[in-house]
Design an enzyme around this catalytic site. Sequence first.
Site, short mmCIF file in Angstrom:
data_model
loop_
_atom_site.label_atom_id
_atom_site.label_comp_id
_atom_site.label_asym_id
_atom_site.label_seq_id
_atom_site.Cartn_x
_atom_site.Cartn_y
_atom_site.Cartn_z
N CYS A 85 -7.95 21.19 -15.17
CA CYS A 85 -8.46 21.23 -16.53
C CYS A 85 -9.69 22.14 -16.62
CB CYS A 85 -8.80 19.81 -17.00
SG CYS A 85 -9.08 19.71 -18.77
N GLU A 86 -9.48 23.37 -16.30
CA GLU A 86 -10.44 24.47 -16.42
C GLU A 86 -9.63 25.75 -16.37
OE1 GLU A 86 -13.91 24.74 -13.97
OE2 GLU A 86 -14.09 22.58 -13.77
N TYR A 93 -7.92 29.39 4.66
CA TYR A 93 -8.82 28.98 3.58
C TYR A 93 -8.04 28.52 2.35
CZ TYR A 93 -11.85 31.37 6.78
OH TYR A 93 -12.49 31.76 7.93
N GLY A 100 -13.49 37.70 11.06
CA GLY A 100 -13.60 38.30 9.74
C GLY A 100 -12.66 39.46 9.50
N ARG A 141 -9.10 30.42 -3.52
CA ARG A 141 -9.53 31.79 -3.28
C ARG A 141 -9.35 32.73 -4.48
NH1 ARG A 141 -7.37 34.78 0.10
NH2 ARG A 141 -9.24 35.77 0.95
N GLU A 170 -13.20 36.21 17.52
CA GLU A 170 -12.95 34.91 16.89
C GLU A 170 -12.12 35.09 15.61
OE1 GLU A 170 -16.95 33.71 16.30
OE2 GLU A 170 -17.29 33.20 18.41
N PRO A 171 -10.89 35.56 15.73
CA PRO A 171 -10.06 35.72 14.53
C PRO A 171 -9.62 34.37 13.98
CG PRO A 171 -8.75 36.17 16.48
CD PRO A 171 -10.17 35.95 16.95
N GLY A 172 -9.66 34.26 12.68
CA GLY A 172 -9.15 33.06 12.00
C GLY A 172 -8.09 33.46 11.00
#
Length: 411
Positions: free
Chosen positions: A338-339, A366, A228, A308, A269-271
């Site tokens: 289409c939004e 992500y 995180g 994101r 646990e780095p992502g």
Amino acid sequence: MKLENNVYKIQDTTVKELAEKFGTPLYVYDAEVIKEHLDRFRQGFNSVDLKVKYACKALTNMSVMKYLLKQGTGLDTVSLSEIQMGLTVGYQPSDIVFTPNCVDFSEIEEAVELGVKINIENLSNLEKFGKKYGGAVPLCIRLNPQIAAQSNTDKVDWWHKQSKFGISLDQIETVKALESKYDMHIDGIHIHSSSVIMSPEIFINGAKAVFDIAMQFEKLDFIDFGGGIKVDVGDGNEVIDVVELGKQLDVEFTAFCEKYGRRLQLWFEPGRFLVGNAGSLITTCVVRKRNGGSEFVGVDSGFNQLIRPMMYGAYHEIVNASNPNGAKEKYTVVGNICEIDNFAVDRMLPETKEGDLIVLKSAGAYGYSMASNYNSRFRPVEVFVVDGQAHLVRKRDNYEDLVRNQILIDV
């Protein structure tokens, strides 16, 4: 991605060359940046037995996972499929930790059969685990230490006591009772570090609270501080100094191990920290228009490929690789879904025309892993640049991919 002589490059390959070879939209990852971030993460730790487990939910491209294996990392997984991918690229089961959230116990049973490290985050599955395995299979427990953070958002709040993650501290006596009842072998304590903790001092205070908890367990081999931790994405917001954190935590963890009576491993646990800044989403401006007083840059991507900004309000630096030094103007950069589909609102960018290559930076984490086929659009190409060579590591979707599992019935 770097700007050299008014040309944006990823290692020695220009953005224009990548777009011409692979088409847009295109995700591209830079191995050099991944290694730089990994080296920096490790830099502050000198005396502890540090184990880095890549949190692959950030980016599950198997070529990237294999690269990180070669750099000596383990693997943090949250699904059986991620475990299988890790095993496929060459991780040993002992190097993989499985930390699912709110899953049926059958997934944990399958993971035990695969031989990976099990991390349990609720009392229900903890008791089921004890009943089935007793002390025959060691396990880690994920705790929610209820440590106040410096800032919170409504969608990203890992350490807060109302989070769904982990076993609450007010249930620790129940954990101890289950451990005794089933003679379980709890060999690890896990908590999740938070992107909302910005200073080493705040982190160390939280770590000391975790060390106090750990003293209640006699068979520990490691303490896992999860992931995180944020990276600098160029938005001017504060990020934690991981080198300074390492230096301070190195001292505190060594002191804890002396008090505990033996040397434990320290896991992280780095992502996003490892792959976030290594990735870029290269797009093409396909529409320029003015509407309601706003100047729009429409690109050939959308929140189906990078969600994101719309989901979290996340900031991604955006550059015009075709006109990096043009006069700055204010644009709203939008996608083709289409939004409402904003990548950035009222962002100052060099003068942009149709056909220009527009790059969204810090998109390695992500991005593709949260991509979808919404609006029945294809997911993009992925390219991995290693040692100066650009490798295609995932093909662009096609129509057959889109309809492969549908069954057309006669109605």
